[in-house]
Design an enzyme around this catalytic site. Structure first.
Site, mmCIF file in Angstrom:
data_model
loop_
_atom_site.group_PDB
_atom_site.id
_atom_site.type_symbol
_atom_site.label_atom_id
_atom_site.label_comp_id
_atom_site.label_asym_id
_atom_site.label_seq_id
_atom_site.Cartn_x
_atom_site.Cartn_y
_atom_site.Cartn_z
ATOM 1 N N THR A 230 0.857 -1.318 0.018
ATOM 2 C CA THR A 230 0.064 -0.101 0.144
ATOM 3 C C THR A 230 0.653 1.340 0.246
ATOM 4 O O THR A 230 1.888 1.283 0.385
ATOM 5 C CB THR A 230 -0.800 -0.054 1.145
ATOM 6 O OG1 THR A 230 -1.353 1.239 1.336
ATOM 7 C CG2 THR A 230 0.001 -0.375 2.448
ATOM 8 N N ASP A 231 0.423 2.260 -0.619
ATOM 9 C CA ASP A 231 1.213 3.759 -0.209
ATOM 10 C C ASP A 231 1.210 4.346 1.139
ATOM 11 O O ASP A 231 1.669 4.966 1.467
ATOM 12 C CB ASP A 231 0.409 4.569 -1.386
ATOM 13 C CG ASP A 231 -1.110 4.880 -0.772
ATOM 14 O OD1 ASP A 231 -1.750 4.184 0.052
ATOM 15 O OD2 ASP A 231 -1.848 5.917 -1.557
ATOM 16 N N GLU A 232 0.214 3.525 1.919
ATOM 17 C CA GLU A 232 0.309 3.932 3.285
ATOM 18 C C GLU A 232 1.486 3.802 4.179
ATOM 19 O O GLU A 232 1.947 4.578 4.971
ATOM 20 C CB GLU A 232 -0.841 3.365 4.159
ATOM 21 C CG GLU A 232 -2.390 3.790 3.280
ATOM 22 C CD GLU A 232 -3.490 3.369 4.164
ATOM 23 O OE1 GLU A 232 -3.305 3.436 5.493
ATOM 24 O OE2 GLU A 232 -4.680 3.165 3.305
ATOM 25 N N TYR B 166 -1.704 -0.573 11.002
ATOM 26 C CA TYR B 166 -1.885 -1.173 9.720
ATOM 27 C C TYR B 166 -0.695 -0.944 9.016
ATOM 28 O O TYR B 166 0.094 -1.745 8.210
ATOM 29 C CB TYR B 166 -3.127 -0.652 9.017
ATOM 30 C CG TYR B 166 -3.175 -1.226 7.539
ATOM 31 C CD1 TYR B 166 -3.247 -2.335 7.157
ATOM 32 C CD2 TYR B 166 -3.169 -0.036 6.683
ATOM 33 C CE1 TYR B 166 -3.316 -2.804 5.661
ATOM 34 C CE2 TYR B 166 -3.160 -0.236 5.293
ATOM 35 C CZ TYR B 166 -3.326 -1.685 4.865
ATOM 36 O OH TYR B 166 -3.384 -2.042 3.380
ATOM 37 N N LYS C 165 2.207 -3.282 7.268
ATOM 38 C CA LYS C 165 2.507 -3.373 5.962
ATOM 39 C C LYS C 165 4.103 -3.095 5.544
ATOM 40 O O LYS C 165 4.559 -3.878 4.901
ATOM 41 C CB LYS C 165 1.602 -2.518 5.030
ATOM 42 C CG LYS C 165 0.208 -3.276 4.943
ATOM 43 C CD LYS C 165 0.001 -4.444 4.292
ATOM 44 C CE LYS C 165 0.328 -4.625 2.753
ATOM 45 N NZ LYS C 165 -0.027 -5.926 2.375
ATOM 46 N N LEU D 151 -14.717 3.636 3.481
ATOM 47 C CA LEU D 151 -15.541 4.667 3.121
ATOM 48 C C LEU D 151 -16.606 4.336 1.944
ATOM 49 O O LEU D 151 -17.828 4.563 2.281
ATOM 50 C CB LEU D 151 -14.586 5.886 2.683
ATOM 51 C CG LEU D 151 -15.584 7.131 2.624
ATOM 52 C CD1 LEU D 151 -16.253 7.508 3.804
ATOM 53 C CD2 LEU D 151 -14.614 8.222 2.134
HETATM 54 P P1 NAD Z 1 -9.440 -7.583 2.315
HETATM 55 O O1 NAD Z 1 -9.421 -7.412 3.694
HETATM 56 O O2 NAD Z 1 -10.369 -7.232 1.413
HETATM 57 O O3 NAD Z 1 -8.971 -9.074 1.932
HETATM 58 C C1 NAD Z 1 -7.906 -9.623 2.923
HETATM 59 C C2 NAD Z 1 -8.153 -11.059 2.449
HETATM 60 O O4 NAD Z 1 -7.031 -11.970 3.045
HETATM 61 C C3 NAD Z 1 -9.635 -11.956 2.892
HETATM 62 O O5 NAD Z 1 -9.905 -12.744 1.689
HETATM 63 C C4 NAD Z 1 -9.062 -12.480 4.241
HETATM 64 O O6 NAD Z 1 -10.113 -13.727 4.381
HETATM 65 C C5 NAD Z 1 -7.930 -12.959 3.480
HETATM 66 N N1 NAD Z 1 -6.945 -13.212 4.858
HETATM 67 C C6 NAD Z 1 -6.706 -12.342 6.064
HETATM 68 N N2 NAD Z 1 -5.867 -12.968 6.844
HETATM 69 C C7 NAD Z 1 -5.507 -14.149 6.524
HETATM 70 C C8 NAD Z 1 -4.525 -15.146 6.884
HETATM 71 N N3 NAD Z 1 -4.022 -15.455 7.944
HETATM 72 N N4 NAD Z 1 -4.275 -16.179 6.167
HETATM 73 C C9 NAD Z 1 -4.839 -16.278 4.818
HETATM 74 N N5 NAD Z 1 -5.778 -15.548 4.265
HETATM 75 C C10 NAD Z 1 -6.031 -14.246 5.077
HETATM 76 O O7 NAD Z 1 -7.982 -6.628 1.728
HETATM 77 P P2 NAD Z 1 -8.059 -5.882 0.409
HETATM 78 O O8 NAD Z 1 -8.665 -4.462 0.470
HETATM 79 O O9 NAD Z 1 -8.356 -6.903 -0.642
HETATM 80 O O10 NAD Z 1 -6.477 -5.767 0.331
HETATM 81 C C11 NAD Z 1 -5.690 -6.722 -0.259
HETATM 82 C C12 NAD Z 1 -4.129 -6.607 -0.241
HETATM 83 O O11 NAD Z 1 -3.773 -5.257 -1.081
HETATM 84 C C13 NAD Z 1 -3.688 -6.276 1.213
HETATM 85 O O12 NAD Z 1 -2.468 -6.739 1.282
HETATM 86 C C14 NAD Z 1 -3.934 -4.627 1.369
HETATM 87 O O13 NAD Z 1 -2.890 -4.286 2.433
HETATM 88 C C15 NAD Z 1 -3.534 -4.351 -0.039
HETATM 89 N N6 NAD Z 1 -3.827 -3.002 -0.317
HETATM 90 C C16 NAD Z 1 -5.325 -2.748 -0.222
HETATM 91 C C17 NAD Z 1 -5.732 -1.345 -0.599
HETATM 92 C C18 NAD Z 1 -7.178 -0.972 -0.515
HETATM 93 O O14 NAD Z 1 -7.360 0.123 -1.103
HETATM 94 N N7 NAD Z 1 -7.989 -1.986 0.022
HETATM 95 C C19 NAD Z 1 -4.810 -0.552 -1.454
HETATM 96 C C20 NAD Z 1 -3.393 -1.039 -1.555
HETATM 97 C C21 NAD Z 1 -2.957 -2.358 -1.070
HETATM 98 P P1 TYD Z 2 -10.857 4.019 4.270
HETATM 99 O O1 TYD Z 2 -11.736 3.557 3.337
HETATM 100 O O2 TYD Z 2 -10.838 3.275 5.837
HETATM 101 O O3 TYD Z 2 -9.279 3.738 3.754
HETATM 102 P P2 TYD Z 2 -7.801 4.538 4.469
HETATM 103 O O4 TYD Z 2 -8.036 4.768 5.766
HETATM 104 O O5 TYD Z 2 -7.093 3.083 4.197
HETATM 105 O O6 TYD Z 2 -7.418 5.537 3.608
HETATM 106 O O7 TYD Z 2 -10.867 5.507 4.560
HETATM 107 C C1 TYD Z 2 -10.798 6.195 3.530
HETATM 108 C C2 TYD Z 2 -11.055 7.774 4.062
HETATM 109 O O8 TYD Z 2 -12.171 8.125 4.480
HETATM 110 C C3 TYD Z 2 -10.148 8.085 5.336
HETATM 111 O O9 TYD Z 2 -9.625 9.603 5.307
HETATM 112 C C4 TYD Z 2 -10.873 7.636 6.379
HETATM 113 C C5 TYD Z 2 -12.271 8.360 6.098
HETATM 114 N N1 TYD Z 2 -13.459 7.666 6.583
HETATM 115 C C6 TYD Z 2 -14.693 8.601 7.044
HETATM 116 O O10 TYD Z 2 -14.402 9.685 6.883
HETATM 117 N N2 TYD Z 2 -15.778 7.827 7.703
HETATM 118 C C7 TYD Z 2 -15.816 6.495 7.722
HETATM 119 O O11 TYD Z 2 -16.736 5.895 8.243
HETATM 120 C C8 TYD Z 2 -14.476 5.745 7.414
HETATM 121 C C9 TYD Z 2 -14.513 4.087 7.107
HETATM 122 C C10 TYD Z 2 -13.537 6.420 6.600
#
Ligand code: NAD
Ligand code: TYD
Length: 353
Positions: A134-136, A159, A163, A199
């Site tokens: 992630t970019d975070e 988190y 990562k 969000l």
């Molecule tokens: P998500 O929470 O929707 O899915 C995570 C998946 O991992 C689920 O299917 C869960 O069952 C599985 N999982 C969790 N713990 C596990 C374990 N111990 N063993 C096996 N499986 C397990 O997450 P996402 O949003 O799809 O993110 C996927 C990846 O992409 C993550 O590594 C996250 O850090 C990265 N990422 C997410 C975003 C975003 O905006 N969601 C952005 C950049 C990077």
């Molecule tokens: P989120 O979807 O949790 O992603 P991330 O924190 O990984 O960027 O949140 C996106 C943005 O929205 C973040 O600035 C937090 C804000 N947010 C709210 O304002 N209300 C909410 O209920 C949630 C879940 C997030």
């Protein structure tokens, strides 16, 4: 003929993972995809119904921290490559339960790396460990500037810290054991199958139900949003063509203040639900800010464009409409994932906020 590979995708039942699995299964029939997922609250096999019977797809339920299981998968399936997405992924949950994030994101990644090291045994021909991050990890930007691949890590939530630790472990295996690795750091994703704790899907679900839309702080935090299928296509491109030992930033060139994004979403939803213009906006409710809330994320994805020719395909308005349409057409999916433990999560997270 394209050469075959056996690819272990972790977290393939989650939001991004399910789109990545689908993308690979359909785009590369010569690849065998083994999806390892523990099916936590965020994992859902309904996300994969359309490809579950494909001959190049296998599902294994299990935990990436279970070394015996992971070693057995490497042996049984003769794994050539890993695309690692399994993680605990929600910042708010990491604030209330940081150790779960250390366990899955740090120990889980270390377990997978170590299993790959044992199985590949220094013979890295045609092998790859692709880590999805992630970019975070880069921390929080002020009003200007971008995250580059060279930006120093400065994670600020449990988190992002977990990562960041996992990214460091991947690079440590590259330098120490010469394991072929690649990492991508992506901005915020949105799209179908997104769990309604984040969000955009949380707001869509609440608008459907006429419930308050909780905006943390003043709603001025900025995120850079990318459509999830564009992320999947970027991962495919990097998997196929990325240089070993490199990091690639993936972003949408699409920065939005949370409050502006919610205004746009309200407008789209009023139209789709045939509600009077302005009715969803009335649900906006400012609530106590998130602890340590990062102000702004913004990705510079020039390296990915210049080196590998990848660009996002969708404009945000179009992607958001497609997303809303998907949720309206898949209310059964929404009902399933919000039954059970979702209600108690929501109550704990938003009560008294
Ligand atoms: P998500 O929470 O929707 O899915 C995570 C998946 O991992 C689920 O299917 C869960 O069952 C599985 N999982 C969790 N713990 C596990 C374990 N111990 N063993 C096996 N499986 C397990 O997450 P996402 O949003 O799809 O993110 C996927 C990846 O992409 C993550 O590594 C996250 O850090 C990265 N990422 C997410 C975003 C975003 O905006 N969601 C952005 C950049 C990077
Ligand atoms: P989120 O979807 O949790 O992603 P991330 O924190 O990984 O960027 O949140 C996106 C943005 O929205 C973040 O600035 C937090 C804000 N947010 C709210 O304002 N209300 C909410 O209920 C949630 C879940 C997030």
């Amino acid at each position: 003929m394209a050469s075959t590979k056996r690819i272990l995708i972790t977290g393939g039942a989650g939001f991004i993972g399910s789109h990545v699995v689908r993308y690979f299964v359909n785009a590369a029939p010569h690849y065998q995809i083994i999806n390892l997922d523990a099916l936590t609250y965020a994992g859902n096999l309904e996300n994969l119904k359309d490809i579950q019977d494909k001959p190049n797809y296998t599902f294994v339920k299990g935990d990436i921290c279970d070394a015996a299981l992971v070693n057995a998968i490497f042996q049984e399936h003769a794994i050539d490559a890993v695309i690692h997405l399994a993680a605990e992924s929600h910042v708010d949950r990491s604030i209330s339960n940081p150790l779960a994030f250390v366990q899955t994101n740090v120990m889980g990644t270390a377990t997978l790396l170590n299993a790959a090291r044992s199985a590949w045994h220094g013979n890295y021909d045609g092998k790859l460990f692709y880590h999805v991050s992630t970019d975070e990890v880069y921390g929080s930007l002020g009003e200007t500037g971008f995250f580059y691949e060279t930006t120093a890590y400065d994670p600020r939530s449990p988190y992002s810290a977990s990562k960041a630790a996992s990214d460091h472990l991947v690079m440590a295996f590259y330098h120490t054991y010469h394991m072929p690795v690649v990492i991508s750091n992506c901005s915020n994703n949105y799209g179908p199958n997104h769990f309604p704790e984040k969000l955009i899907p949380l707001s869509i679900n609440n608008i459907i139900q006429n419930k308050p839309l909780p905006i943390y702080g003043k709603g001025e935090n900025v995120r850079d949003w990318l459509y999830v299928i564009d992320h999947a296509s970027a991962i495919f491109t990097i998997f196929e063509k990325g240089r070993i030992g490199e990091t690639y930033n993936i972003g949408g060139h699409n920065e939005w203040k949370n409050i502006d994004l919610i205004h746009l979403l309200c407008k789209i939803m009023d139209k789709k639900l045939n509600r009077e213009a302005g009715s969803s906006e009335k649900l906006i409710t400012y609530v106590t800010d998130r602890a340590g809330h990062d102000l702004r994320y913004a990705i510079d994805a020039t390296k990915l464009k210049d080196e590998l020719g990848w660009m996002p395909s969708l404009q945000f308005e179009e992607g958001l409409e497609k997303t809303v349409d998907w949720y309206l057409e898949n209310q059964e999916w929404l009902n399933h994932v919000t039954s059970g433990s979702y209600a108690s999560y929501y109550e704990t997270q938003y009560h008294n906020r």
